[in-house]
Design a protein around this motif. Structure first.
Motif, PDB file in Angstrom:
ATOM      1  N   THR A 175      86.532   1.619  14.641  1.00 57.65           N
ATOM      2  CA  THR A 175      86.438   0.832  13.405  1.00 57.65           C
ATOM      3  C   THR A 175      86.781   1.626  12.154  1.00 57.65           C
ATOM      4  OG1 THR A 175      84.066   1.329  13.292  1.00 57.65           O
ATOM      5  CG2 THR A 175      84.708  -0.735  14.354  1.00 57.65           C
ATOM      6  N   GLY A 176      86.935   2.957  12.264  1.00 58.17           N
ATOM      7  CA  GLY A 176      87.270   3.772  11.099  1.00 58.17           C
ATOM      8  C   GLY A 176      88.675   3.489  10.602  1.00 58.17           C
ATOM      9  N   THR A 177      88.884   3.689   9.315  1.00 57.15           N
ATOM     10  CA  THR A 177      90.189   3.376   8.717  1.00 57.15           C
ATOM     11  C   THR A 177      90.859   4.582   8.063  1.00 57.15           C
ATOM     12  OG1 THR A 177      89.099   2.686   6.660  1.00 57.15           O
ATOM     13  CG2 THR A 177      89.575   0.970   8.295  1.00 57.15           C
ATOM     14  N   GLU A 178      90.130   5.661   7.804  1.00 56.75           N
ATOM     15  CA  GLU A 178      90.733   6.784   7.084  1.00 56.75           C
ATOM     16  C   GLU A 178      91.647   7.605   7.994  1.00 56.75           C
ATOM     17  OE1 GLU A 178      87.060   8.874   8.833  1.00 56.75           O
ATOM     18  OE2 GLU A 178      87.638   6.842   8.181  1.00 56.75           O
ATOM     19  N   SER A 179      92.683   8.185   7.439  1.00 58.07           N
ATOM     20  CA  SER A 179      93.547   9.117   8.155  1.00 58.07           C
ATOM     21  C   SER A 179      92.813  10.441   8.304  1.00 58.07           C
ATOM     22  CB  SER A 179      94.861   9.322   7.409  1.00 58.07           C
ATOM     23  OG  SER A 179      95.584   8.117   7.328  1.00 58.07           O
ATOM     24  N   VAL A 180      93.075  11.124   9.401  1.00 60.48           N
ATOM     25  CA  VAL A 180      92.372  12.373   9.708  1.00 60.48           C
ATOM     26  C   VAL A 180      93.327  13.542   9.580  1.00 60.48           C
ATOM     27  CG1 VAL A 180      91.196  13.674  11.517  1.00 60.48           C
ATOM     28  CG2 VAL A 180      90.732  11.228  11.234  1.00 60.48           C
ATOM     29  N   THR A 181      92.901  14.571   8.836  1.00 64.11           N
ATOM     30  CA  THR A 181      93.647  15.821   8.755  1.00 64.11           C
ATOM     31  C   THR A 181      92.805  16.931   9.369  1.00 64.11           C
ATOM     32  OG1 THR A 181      92.757  16.374   6.572  1.00 64.11           O
ATOM     33  CG2 THR A 181      94.816  15.099   6.647  1.00 64.11           C
ATOM     34  N   GLY A 182      93.464  18.031   9.723  1.00 64.92           N
ATOM     35  CA  GLY A 182      92.742  19.183  10.252  1.00 64.92           C
ATOM     36  C   GLY A 182      92.437  19.110  11.729  1.00 64.92           C
ATOM     37  N   ASP A 183      92.879  18.050  12.387  1.00 65.06           N
ATOM     38  CA  ASP A 183      92.590  17.861  13.808  1.00 65.06           C
ATOM     39  C   ASP A 183      93.677  18.542  14.630  1.00 65.06           C
ATOM     40  OD1 ASP A 183      92.103  17.006  16.379  1.00 65.06           O
ATOM     41  OD2 ASP A 183      92.625  14.899  15.992  1.00 65.06           O
ATOM     42  N   ILE A 184      93.446  19.781  15.048  1.00 63.25           N
ATOM     43  CA  ILE A 184      94.450  20.518  15.805  1.00 63.25           C
ATOM     44  C   ILE A 184      94.352  20.251  17.304  1.00 63.25           C
ATOM     45  CG2 ILE A 184      94.651  22.313  14.057  1.00 63.25           C
ATOM     46  CD1 ILE A 184      92.981  24.146  15.878  1.00 63.25           C
ATOM     47  N   LEU A 185      93.444  19.367  17.704  1.00 61.72           N
ATOM     48  CA  LEU A 185      93.338  18.995  19.115  1.00 61.72           C
ATOM     49  C   LEU A 185      94.164  17.754  19.420  1.00 61.72           C
ATOM     50  CD1 LEU A 185      91.818  20.015  21.678  1.00 61.72           C
ATOM     51  CD2 LEU A 185      90.162  18.197  21.244  1.00 61.72           C
ATOM     52  N   TYR A 186      94.003  16.708  18.586  1.00 61.75           N
ATOM     53  CA  TYR A 186      94.671  15.430  18.851  1.00 61.75           C
ATOM     54  C   TYR A 186      95.527  14.933  17.684  1.00 61.75           C
ATOM     55  CZ  TYR A 186      92.195  14.437  23.245  1.00 61.75           C
ATOM     56  OH  TYR A 186      91.736  14.439  24.548  1.00 61.75           O
ATOM     57  N   ASN A 187      95.758  15.775  16.698  1.00 61.93           N
ATOM     58  CA  ASN A 187      96.628  15.413  15.577  1.00 61.93           C
ATOM     59  C   ASN A 187      96.200  14.110  14.903  1.00 61.93           C
ATOM     60  OD1 ASN A 187      98.751  15.795  13.809  1.00 61.93           O
ATOM     61  ND2 ASN A 187     100.299  14.925  15.163  1.00 61.93           N
ATOM     62  N   GLY A 188      94.887  13.922  14.795  1.00 70.71           N
ATOM     63  CA  GLY A 188      94.367  12.762  14.069  1.00 70.71           C
ATOM     64  C   GLY A 188      94.373  11.458  14.840  1.00 70.71           C
ATOM     65  N   SER A 189      94.660  11.475  16.134  1.00 73.38           N
ATOM     66  CA  SER A 189      94.703  10.246  16.927  1.00 73.38           C
ATOM     67  C   SER A 189      93.289   9.813  17.318  1.00 73.38           C
ATOM     68  CB  SER A 189      95.543  10.452  18.187  1.00 73.38           C
ATOM     69  OG  SER A 189      95.403   9.352  19.063  1.00 73.38           O
ATOM     70  N   THR A 190      92.784   8.795  16.665  1.00 72.50           N
ATOM     71  CA  THR A 190      91.435   8.314  16.994  1.00 72.50           C
ATOM     72  C   THR A 190      91.410   7.679  18.378  1.00 72.50           C
ATOM     73  OG1 THR A 190      91.896   6.249  15.813  1.00 72.50           O
ATOM     74  CG2 THR A 190      90.776   7.993  14.597  1.00 72.50           C
ATOM     75  N   ALA A 191      92.526   7.098  18.823  1.00 71.48           N
ATOM     76  CA  ALA A 191      92.586   6.525  20.177  1.00 71.48           C
ATOM     77  C   ALA A 191      92.356   7.620  21.219  1.00 71.48           C
ATOM     78  CB  ALA A 191      93.940   5.849  20.404  1.00 71.48           C
ATOM     79  N   SER A 192      92.914   8.805  20.983  1.00 70.78           N
ATOM     80  CA  SER A 192      92.728   9.919  21.915  1.00 70.78           C
ATOM     81  C   SER A 192      91.288  10.417  21.906  1.00 70.78           C
ATOM     82  CB  SER A 192      93.679  11.062  21.556  1.00 70.78           C
ATOM     83  OG  SER A 192      95.023  10.663  21.691  1.00 70.78           O
ATOM     84  N   TRP A 193      90.677  10.471  20.734  1.00 65.84           N
ATOM     85  CA  TRP A 193      89.278  10.911  20.656  1.00 65.84           C
ATOM     86  C   TRP A 193      88.355   9.922  21.369  1.00 65.84           C
ATOM     87  CZ3 TRP A 193      87.408  15.497  19.632  1.00 65.84           C
ATOM     88  CH2 TRP A 193      88.171  16.397  18.885  1.00 65.84           C
ATOM     89  N   ARG A 194      88.666   8.632  21.287  1.00 66.69           N
ATOM     90  CA  ARG A 194      87.865   7.639  22.023  1.00 66.69           C
ATOM     91  C   ARG A 194      87.964   7.883  23.532  1.00 66.69           C
ATOM     92  NH1 ARG A 194      89.379   1.758  20.726  1.00 66.69           N
ATOM     93  NH2 ARG A 194      87.447   1.365  21.886  1.00 66.69           N
ATOM     94  N   LYS A 195      89.160   8.187  24.006  1.00 65.56           N
ATOM     95  CA  LYS A 195      89.338   8.456  25.437  1.00 65.56           C
ATOM     96  C   LYS A 195      88.545   9.690  25.854  1.00 65.56           C
ATOM     97  CE  LYS A 195      93.935   6.346  25.774  1.00 65.56           C
ATOM     98  NZ  LYS A 195      95.386   6.576  26.022  1.00 65.56           N
ATOM     99  N   PHE A 196      88.542  10.711  24.994  1.00 68.90           N
ATOM    100  CA  PHE A 196      87.757  11.908  25.296  1.00 68.90           C
ATOM    101  C   PHE A 196      86.266  11.571  25.323  1.00 68.90           C
ATOM    102  CE2 PHE A 196      86.547  16.417  23.621  1.00 68.90           C
ATOM    103  CZ  PHE A 196      86.084  16.767  24.882  1.00 68.90           C
ATOM    104  N   ALA A 197      85.805  10.782  24.358  1.00 71.74           N
ATOM    105  CA  ALA A 197      84.385  10.425  24.297  1.00 71.74           C
ATOM    106  C   ALA A 197      83.935   9.734  25.578  1.00 71.74           C
ATOM    107  CB  ALA A 197      84.124   9.520  23.086  1.00 71.74           C
ATOM    108  N   ASN A 198      84.697   8.769  26.052  1.00 67.95           N
ATOM    109  CA  ASN A 198      84.290   8.005  27.227  1.00 67.95           C
ATOM    110  C   ASN A 198      84.507   8.771  28.526  1.00 67.95           C
ATOM    111  OD1 ASN A 198      83.426   5.488  25.917  1.00 67.95           O
ATOM    112  ND2 ASN A 198      85.565   5.348  25.284  1.00 67.95           N
ATOM    113  N   SER A 199      85.523   9.627  28.559  1.00 63.59           N
ATOM    114  CA  SER A 199      85.708  10.489  29.725  1.00 63.59           C
ATOM    115  C   SER A 199      84.561  11.478  29.836  1.00 63.59           C
ATOM    116  CB  SER A 199      87.050  11.221  29.622  1.00 63.59           C
ATOM    117  OG  SER A 199      88.134  10.310  29.633  1.00 63.59           O
ATOM    118  N   LEU A 200      84.125  12.018  28.693  1.00 64.24           N
ATOM    119  CA  LEU A 200      82.986  12.933  28.687  1.00 64.24           C
ATOM    120  C   LEU A 200      81.714  12.216  29.118  1.00 64.24           C
ATOM    121  CD1 LEU A 200      82.124  15.829  28.086  1.00 64.24           C
ATOM    122  CD2 LEU A 200      81.870  15.195  25.678  1.00 64.24           C
TER     123      LEU A 200
END
Length: 515
Positions: free
Chosen positions: A177-202
C-alpha cells in the motif's frame, strides 16, 4: 536480487554525543537524529549486515554444518564467548538500531515502503540471532530508543518467532500500500514487489523451522493458496542476494581480498562424498581441485582437468593434514591472495535467502501434508529446487574460467535426466526417504548461506554429521551469549539462561530444536 550500479551514499554515525547546553551548536548533521532522507540509512545497514552474515558462514556457520572444514574453528574449542559479537552475529543489534531509526522516521513521515523494508530486514536479522542463541532481547531491543531502554530483557524463542511472523505479515501489507519511491536500497533497487516476496518467503522459513512446536498448516496454506496477497520467490531473480561490484573496493565480495581462501579452510569430505556419489557437477563450483593434482609439472604444464582430484577434509581432528591433498572452497569465493587468476570480486553473492530454499521448504510441506498436493506436488517443488541451483550457480561462473586451467564454462554445470534418475536423487521411496532427499539437497544448496545449513541440520538431523576425536565430542546446538551481556546486562542475561532451561552452553537445544 540487486542489479544496480553502486551510488555512493553517506555513512551515518549511530548516535549523537553532546550536552544539553550545546545541543543547538554541537549537532552532528550526519547523525540519524538529523536525517531527512530515510534512504540514506539503508546502504550501510544492508551491506554491513549481509557481509557479516556471508563472512560468518565461512568462519563458523558452514563449519558447524560440516560443509567446510577448518583448522581453527572445527574443534569448537574456538567458539569462545568473547567471539560471539563478531563471528556469531550479535553485531546485528548495531544494524537493528539503525533500522529502528528508519522505522521511527517512516512512521513520523507516513512512509510505508521504508517501514516495510526495515521490518523485513530487521526480521531477518532477529531470525539469525534467535536461531543462533535461543532467547534474545527482542521487543525491548526493537523499541529501545523510543522507550529509553538500555538493558533490554530477553524473550523466549517462541515469543520471538511469533513476533517476527507478525512483523513480516505487517510488512507485506505496508509494502502493498506504500506510495513513496525508495532510494538507498542496494538489495532490490527500490522494488517493493521484491521485498514483499522476501517477506513471505522468510515467513515460510520461520513456519517450517518451528514446525515441530507449532503446526504450520493454516499459515502455510494461507500463503501458498493466495500468492496475489502473499507473493513469494518465483525464480532466482527474486531471491534475496546482494550482488557485489568490481569497480569499488568497498563493494567487492568480502572474500576477494581475504587471506583465508584456500589455506586453513577446506570443503568437507562429507560434502565431496555426497557430490561424488551423485556425479554432481556442482562439485566444480563448490570446490577447487587439490593443489597436488592440479599443479604445474617441471615443464610448466598442468594435467588435463579430467585428471584433477577433488578431496574433502574432516572436522574435529585437530590440525588439518597437508593442504596440498585437499580441496579449497570453490571459485566463487576465492581470494586474490590465493589465486589471482581465479579470484573474482563479484562472482559470489551474499545470499540471505534463495529461491531454491523456498522450493525445498514447499517440497517438505507438501510431503508432510502442510500444504496440498501430496507427493506429486512435493516432487515438483523438489526438482525445481535442484534445477534452480544448477542454473543459478552456472550463471555466476566468471567468463575467464572457460579459458583458465579449470576449463569450466557455465554449460559444464548441468544436471541431465541421468542425474535425476539416480537412486540418490530420484523422488522415490518411502515418505521418510523422500524427506531425507529433500533435506540433503537443501543442505547442499545452503553452502555459505550464513548459519542456515547448521540450523537445518539441527532441525532435521540430516545429514548425520561425524564427530571428530578433538573437541567437546558433539556438534554445538547453539552459541554462548557474548561476554558483554554478563557484564552490562547481567539480570536480563540470567532471565535468558533461565528460559533456556538453566544452561548457557553449546549443547543446549533452542526451542524449535525439539529433541
Amino acid at each position: 536480487m540487486k542489479k544496480l550500479s553502486f551510488i555512493p551514499f553517506l555513512l551515518l554515525l549511530l548516535s549523537l554525543s553532546c550536552t544539553n547546553d550545546f545541543e543547538e551548536i554541537n549537532t552532528n548533521p550526519n547523525s540519524p537524529d538529523e536525517v531527512t532522507n530515510v534512504g540514506l540509512l539503508l546502504p550501510n545497514v544492508i551491506r554491513s549486515a549481509v557481509n557479516r552474515n556471508f563472512e560468518s558462514s565461512y568462519d563458523r556457520g558452514s563449519v558447524a554444518a560440516n560443509l567446510l572444514a577448518s583448522d581453527y574453528a572445527s574443534n569448537f574449542s574456538n567458539w569462545a564467548r568473547a567471539d560471539a559479537s563478531g563471528y556469531f552475529l550479535w553485531s546485528n543489534y548495531d544494524y537493528i538500531r539503525d533500522l529502528n531509526e528508519v522505522i521511527m522516521l517512516s512512521e513520523e513521515k507516513g512512509l510505508k515502503n521504508y517501514k516495510g523494508i526495515a521490518m523485513v530486514l530487521r526480521s531477518w536479522m532477529f531470525q539469525n540471532l534467535t536461531d543462533i542463541y535461543g532467547p534474545i532481547p527482542f521487543r525491548d531491543a526493537a523499541s529501545a530508543k523510543l522507550t529509553g531502554i538500555s538493558n533490554p530483557t530477553y524473550e523466549s524463542q517462541e515469543a520471538v518467532y511469533a513476533g517476527l511472523l507478525s512483523d513480516l505479515d505487517e510488512a507485506n501489507t505496508l509494502l502493498s500500500t506504500g506510495t513513496e519511491s525508495v532510494t538507498g536500497d542496494i538489495l532490490y533497487n527500490g522494488s517493493t514487489a521484491s521485498w514483499r516476496k522476501f517477506a513471505n518467503s522468510l515467513r515460510l522459513r520461520l513456519l517450517m523451522r518451528q514446525s515441530k512446536r507449532v503446526d504450520p498448516t493454516a499459515a502455510m496454506k494461507k500463503i501458498v493458496e493466495d500468492v496475489a496477497t502473499y507473493p513469494v520467490f518465483t525464480s532466482n531473480a527474486d531471491q534475496a542476494s546482494l550482488e557485489y561490484l568490481a569497480d569499488i573496493p568497498a563493494n567487492e565480495s568480502p572474500f576477494y581480498r581475504s587471506g583465508n581462501g584456500g589455506t586453513s579452510t577446506k570443503v568437507t569430505k562429507q560434502l565431496i562424498d555426497y557430490l561424488a556419489q551423485m556425479n554432481d557437477k556442482r562439485m566444480y563450483v563448490y570446490a577447487l581441485p587439490t593443489p597436488a593434482s592440479s599443479a604445474v609439472d617441471a615443464s610448466g604444464n598442468r594435467p588435463d582437468p579430467s585428471k584433477f582430484v577433488y578431496a574433502g577434509d574432516l572436522n574435529g581432528i585437530g590440525s588439518l593434514p597437508n593442504a596440498n591433498i585437499t580441496s579449497p572452497s570453490g571459485m566463487l569465493w576465492m581470494s586474490i591472495q590465493y589465486s589471482p587468476d581465479l579470484a573474482n570480486a563479484k562472482a559470489g553473492e551474499g545470499i540471505l535467502m534463495s529461491y531454491s530454499e523456498v522450493q525445498f521448504i514447499l517440497a517438505e510441506a507438501a510431503e508432510k501434508g502442510y500444504i496440498s498436493g501430496g507427493s506429486t506436488a512435493a516432487e515438483s517443488y523438489y526438482l525445481k529446487g535442484i534445477k534452480d541451483q544448477f542454473t543459478y550457480l552456472a550463471s555466476r561462473i566468471p567468463a575467464n574460467y572457460a579459458t583458465s586451467y579449470l576449463k569450466l564454462a557455465p554449460a559444464s554445470i548441468t544436471a541431465d535426466d541421468t542425474y535425476f534418475k539416480q537412486d540418490a536423487v530420484s523422488y522415490t521411496g518411502t515418505s521418510a526417504k523422500k524427506l531425507e532427499k529433500i533435506a540433503i539437497q537443501k543442505w547442499i544448496s545452503l553452502y555459505l548461506v550464513g548459519y542456515e545449513a547448521w540450523s537445518e541440520w539441527r532441525r532435521t538431523g540430516i545429514p548425520v554429521i561425524p564427530v571428530g576425536p578433538v573437541g567437546p565430542g558433539y556438534v554445538p546446538r547453539r552459541m554462548f551469549y557474548p561476554a558483554d551481556e554478563l557484564r552490562i546486562n547481567e539480570a536480563n542475561y540470567a532471565k535468558g539462561v533461565a528460559l533456556l532451561g538453566g544452561a548457557d552452553d553449546l549443547k543446549t537445544h533452542v526451542w524449535w530444536d525439539k529433541q
